[in-house]
Design a protein around this motif. Structure first.
Motif, short mmCIF file in Angstrom:
data_model
loop_
_atom_site.label_atom_id
_atom_site.label_comp_id
_atom_site.label_asym_id
_atom_site.label_seq_id
_atom_site.Cartn_x
_atom_site.Cartn_y
_atom_site.Cartn_z
N THR A 135 -43.48 10.17 -2.56
CA THR A 135 -42.57 10.44 -3.66
C THR A 135 -43.34 11.13 -4.77
O THR A 135 -44.58 11.10 -4.77
CB THR A 135 -41.91 9.15 -4.18
OG1 THR A 135 -40.88 9.49 -5.13
CG2 THR A 135 -42.92 8.24 -4.85
N GLU A 136 -42.63 11.76 -5.73
CA GLU A 136 -43.30 12.41 -6.84
C GLU A 136 -43.91 11.35 -7.76
O GLU A 136 -43.45 10.21 -7.82
CB GLU A 136 -42.32 13.29 -7.64
CG GLU A 136 -41.64 14.38 -6.83
CD GLU A 136 -42.62 15.40 -6.32
OE1 GLU A 136 -43.63 15.65 -6.99
OE2 GLU A 136 -42.37 15.96 -5.23
N LEU A 137 -44.91 11.76 -8.51
CA LEU A 137 -45.55 10.82 -9.44
C LEU A 137 -44.66 10.50 -10.62
O LEU A 137 -44.70 9.38 -11.16
CB LEU A 137 -46.88 11.39 -9.94
CG LEU A 137 -47.99 11.53 -8.90
CD1 LEU A 137 -49.19 12.24 -9.51
CD2 LEU A 137 -48.39 10.16 -8.37
N SER A 138 -43.84 11.46 -11.06
CA SER A 138 -43.02 11.24 -12.25
C SER A 138 -41.73 12.03 -12.13
O SER A 138 -41.70 13.13 -11.55
CB SER A 138 -43.80 11.66 -13.50
OG SER A 138 -43.02 11.47 -14.67
N TYR A 139 -40.65 11.46 -12.72
CA TYR A 139 -39.35 12.12 -12.76
C TYR A 139 -38.86 12.16 -14.20
O TYR A 139 -38.96 11.18 -14.94
CB TYR A 139 -38.34 11.37 -11.88
CG TYR A 139 -38.69 11.40 -10.41
CD1 TYR A 139 -38.26 12.44 -9.60
CD2 TYR A 139 -39.45 10.39 -9.83
CE1 TYR A 139 -38.57 12.48 -8.24
CE2 TYR A 139 -39.77 10.42 -8.48
CZ TYR A 139 -39.33 11.46 -7.69
OH TYR A 139 -39.65 11.50 -6.36
N PRO A 145 -34.87 10.45 -8.25
CA PRO A 145 -36.05 10.32 -7.39
C PRO A 145 -35.71 10.57 -5.92
O PRO A 145 -34.62 10.23 -5.46
CB PRO A 145 -36.48 8.87 -7.62
CG PRO A 145 -35.90 8.50 -8.94
CD PRO A 145 -34.59 9.23 -9.02
N LYS A 146 -36.67 11.20 -5.23
CA LYS A 146 -36.51 11.45 -3.80
C LYS A 146 -37.65 10.77 -3.05
O LYS A 146 -38.83 10.94 -3.38
CB LYS A 146 -36.53 12.95 -3.52
CG LYS A 146 -35.32 13.69 -4.08
CD LYS A 146 -35.37 15.18 -3.76
CE LYS A 146 -34.14 15.89 -4.32
NZ LYS A 146 -34.15 17.34 -4.01
N VAL A 250 -42.94 7.12 -11.84
CA VAL A 250 -42.59 6.85 -13.23
C VAL A 250 -41.27 7.56 -13.56
O VAL A 250 -41.10 8.74 -13.22
CB VAL A 250 -43.70 7.34 -14.18
CG1 VAL A 250 -43.27 7.20 -15.64
CG2 VAL A 250 -44.99 6.56 -13.93
N LEU A 251 -40.39 6.82 -14.24
CA LEU A 251 -39.20 7.42 -14.81
C LEU A 251 -39.51 7.67 -16.28
O LEU A 251 -39.72 6.73 -17.06
CB LEU A 251 -37.98 6.50 -14.64
CG LEU A 251 -37.56 6.20 -13.21
CD1 LEU A 251 -36.32 5.30 -13.20
CD2 LEU A 251 -37.29 7.47 -12.41
N ALA A 252 -39.59 8.95 -16.66
CA ALA A 252 -40.01 9.31 -18.00
C ALA A 252 -38.92 9.01 -19.03
O ALA A 252 -37.72 8.94 -18.71
CB ALA A 252 -40.40 10.78 -18.06
N LYS A 253 -39.35 8.86 -20.27
CA LYS A 253 -38.40 8.65 -21.37
C LYS A 253 -37.71 9.95 -21.74
O LYS A 253 -38.17 11.04 -21.44
CB LYS A 253 -39.15 8.11 -22.60
CG LYS A 253 -39.77 6.74 -22.38
CD LYS A 253 -40.44 6.27 -23.66
CE LYS A 253 -41.07 4.89 -23.47
NZ LYS A 253 -41.76 4.40 -24.70
N ASP A 254 -36.62 9.80 -22.43
CA ASP A 254 -35.89 10.99 -22.91
C ASP A 254 -36.72 11.75 -23.94
O ASP A 254 -37.45 11.15 -24.71
CB ASP A 254 -34.54 10.57 -23.53
CG ASP A 254 -33.61 9.98 -22.46
OD1 ASP A 254 -33.83 10.28 -21.27
OD2 ASP A 254 -32.70 9.22 -22.83
#
Length: 254
Positions: A135-139, A145-146, A250-254
């Motif tokens: 998976t990607e490191l951050s979105y 996410p994929k 990681v799901l990044a903040k807005d």
């Protein structure tokens, strides 16, 4: 008579001359004699320095003074150290596309082709199939996410494997704290049936699952409202007969 006297006088003069010569020569020889030493002793020898050295005196170690302040190759100085930086393989992905994951396979592949349940292609055995999760490191905000399941067939025969939501179970949990589960592919899948994919001999295929960032609950129960917040999450893949695969993102903040 007169001639006899002259002869006697000449003889006396000659004798007197001889006496004078003898006295002079005898006195000179006697004056050169050193009576303070016994006869036969020669002049005293002076004491000089000893024999000259065959080479210069050694005032330092044989290798000489080290002007540079470093030891030579044969000294006690430690060798350099390969301030050099080698990486590790597996566990965190290949790093070329920013993915994270586990397993030893870092290569990609093509999307797997689905085959019907009645296909004559034999099922893949656990010993023939190697699975890897990526998976990607951050979105970024709003980005879904994929999760990519990469399957490699190490045998010489094509086989099929089930990547359905209940056979290849993907679970997302929050990292840290109590590792609370927020989503699972088996909780309430849209298609609960099998997803049989062909894995050609010696080839690698990819099966991608997209997560909408919504929470889920077992048996399609009503989950907590809203999407998950920003932070670090763990995704885990479980398939029959294969080791558990894990990755973080990681799901990044807005």
């Amino acid at each position: 008579m007169y001639w006899r006297r002259r002869a006697v006088a000449a003889t006396l003069i000659a004798l007197l001359a001889l006496l004078i010569v003898w006295a002079v020569t005898s006195g000179g020889s006697k004056g050169n004699k050193d009576d303070s030493r016994p006869n036969g002793s020669g002049p005293a020898h002076s004491i000089g320095p000893g024999p000259a050295s065959s080479g210069p005196a050694i005032s330092q170690q044989p290798r000489g003074r080290d002007e540079s302040g470093t030891t030579d190759g044969g000294g006690d100085g430690g060798g350099g150290t390969d301030a050099g930086s080698e990486g590790t393989t597996g566990g965190t992905g290949d790093g070329s596309n920013g993915d994270s994951g586990t397993g030893s396979d870092s290569g990609g592949g093509t999307e797997g082709q689905q085959v019907p349940a009645g296909s004559s292609i034999p099922d893949c055995t656990p010993s023939a199939l190697q699975l890897t999760l990526r998976t990607e490191l951050s979105y970024g905000p709003g980005e879904k996410p994929k999760f990519r399941l990469i399957a490699k067939n190490t045998s010489s025969t094509a086989c099929k494997a089930d990547f359905g939501p209940k056979s290849a179970v993907l679970t997302v949990t929050e990292a840290g704290g109590d590792d609370a589960e927020v989503w699972s592919s088996k909780d309430c899948p849209r298609n609960a049936g099998s997803v049989l994919l062909e894995v050609p001999a010696g080839a690698t295929i990819v099966h991608t699952v997209e997560w909408d960032r919504k929470k889920s609950a077992p048996q399609c129960a009503t989950p907590a409202a809203g999407s998950v917040g920003p932070g670090t999450y763990l995704v885990e893949a479980k398939t029959s007969g294969e080791p558990v695969q894990r990755a973080s993102f990681v799901l990044a903040k807005d």
